[in-house]
Design an enzyme around this catalytic site. Structure first.
Site, PDB file in Angstrom:
ATOM      1  N   HIS A  23      43.587  20.372  27.559  1.00 17.08           N
ATOM      2  CA  HIS A  23      44.743  20.423  28.467  1.00 17.08           C
ATOM      3  C   HIS A  23      45.712  19.281  28.163  1.00 17.08           C
ATOM      4  CE1 HIS A  23      43.400  16.985  30.860  1.00 17.08           C
ATOM      5  NE2 HIS A  23      42.183  17.518  30.817  1.00 17.08           N
ATOM      6  N   VAL A  35      48.426  13.363  35.527  1.00 14.16           N
ATOM      7  CA  VAL A  35      48.740  12.148  36.279  1.00 14.16           C
ATOM      8  C   VAL A  35      47.536  11.198  36.208  1.00 14.16           C
ATOM      9  CG1 VAL A  35      49.231  11.259  38.594  1.00 14.16           C
ATOM     10  CG2 VAL A  35      50.355  13.360  37.796  1.00 14.16           C
ATOM     11  N   ARG A  50      44.528  21.897  35.855  1.00 15.86           N
ATOM     12  CA  ARG A  50      45.194  21.278  34.712  1.00 15.86           C
ATOM     13  C   ARG A  50      45.051  22.118  33.442  1.00 15.86           C
ATOM     14  NH1 ARG A  50      40.650  18.076  36.205  1.00 15.86           N
ATOM     15  NH2 ARG A  50      39.242  17.448  34.525  1.00 15.86           N
ATOM     16  N   GLU A  73      35.302  20.732  33.090  1.00 16.16           N
ATOM     17  CA  GLU A  73      34.943  19.409  32.579  1.00 16.16           C
ATOM     18  C   GLU A  73      33.572  19.006  33.112  1.00 16.16           C
ATOM     19  OE1 GLU A  73      34.695  17.419  30.389  1.00 16.16           O
ATOM     20  OE2 GLU A  73      36.531  16.236  30.330  1.00 16.16           O
TER      21      GLU A  73
END
EC number: 3.1.3.46
Length: 172
Positions: free
Chosen positions: A9, A13, A58, A82
């Site tokens: 990805h 932020v 994301r 993840e």
């Protein structure tokens, strides 16, 4: 043979602030959006049959930005999530100096064995669902490393880390 374009990805932020995201949704920042658009432009003429993403925001957003030039929808799978960092999630990575010693980790972190089992299940799922197709899949840094570890039959430490929006091509 299934051809896999494995993508990480775009920057989020939390990546920019060095926060351990784990299985939180995450949000692409302006750099991450630009990175995804650059991948889309690079692959716009590739005949990609299917677009797959982790079910975390994301990765979905990155994959949607890439898939739109192909006019295709994105399929999601939790297999590409993840690594679950448990109580490390949300922590400032430089404060986790004990990351290098797994014996000091809390018990709520997904084990390497479980992560690699999930990575293998993802590869099996791809071969079964998309035989003889070209598939672009957007995952995350550690799960993508695990996918490659299983694919190449090498320890994770021997797999080069992927930067945000990096692409690796695997023939399944």
């Amino acid at each position: 043979m299934t051809l896999l374009y494995l993508v990480r990805h775009g920057e989020t932020v939390d990546n920019a602030h060095r926060i351990m995201q784990g299985q939180t949704p995450g949000q692409l920042n302006e750099t991450g959006i630009r990175q995804a658009e650059e991948v889309a432009e690079k692959l716009k003429d590739e005949p990609i049959d299917a677009f797959v993403a982790s079910d975390l925001r994301r990765s979905i957003h990155t994959c949607e930005l890439i898939a739109r030039l192909h006019g295709q929808a994105v399929t999601t799978t939790p297999l590409l999530r993840e690594r679950d960092w448990g109580s490390f999630t949300g922590k400032y990575i430089p404060d986790l100096s004990h990351l290098n010693d797994p014996s000091l980790w809390p018990d709520d972190i997904e084990s390497l064995a479980a992560l690699k089992e999930r990575a293998g299940a993802f590869l099996d799922w791809l071969r079964e669902k998309y035989p003889d197709q070209k598939v672009l899949a957007v995952g995350h840094g550690i799960i993508n490393k695990a996918v490659q570890s299983v694919y190449y039959g090498k320890p994770m430490k021997e797999i080069k880390p992927m930067g945000n929006a990096d692409i690796r091509i695997l023939e399944l």
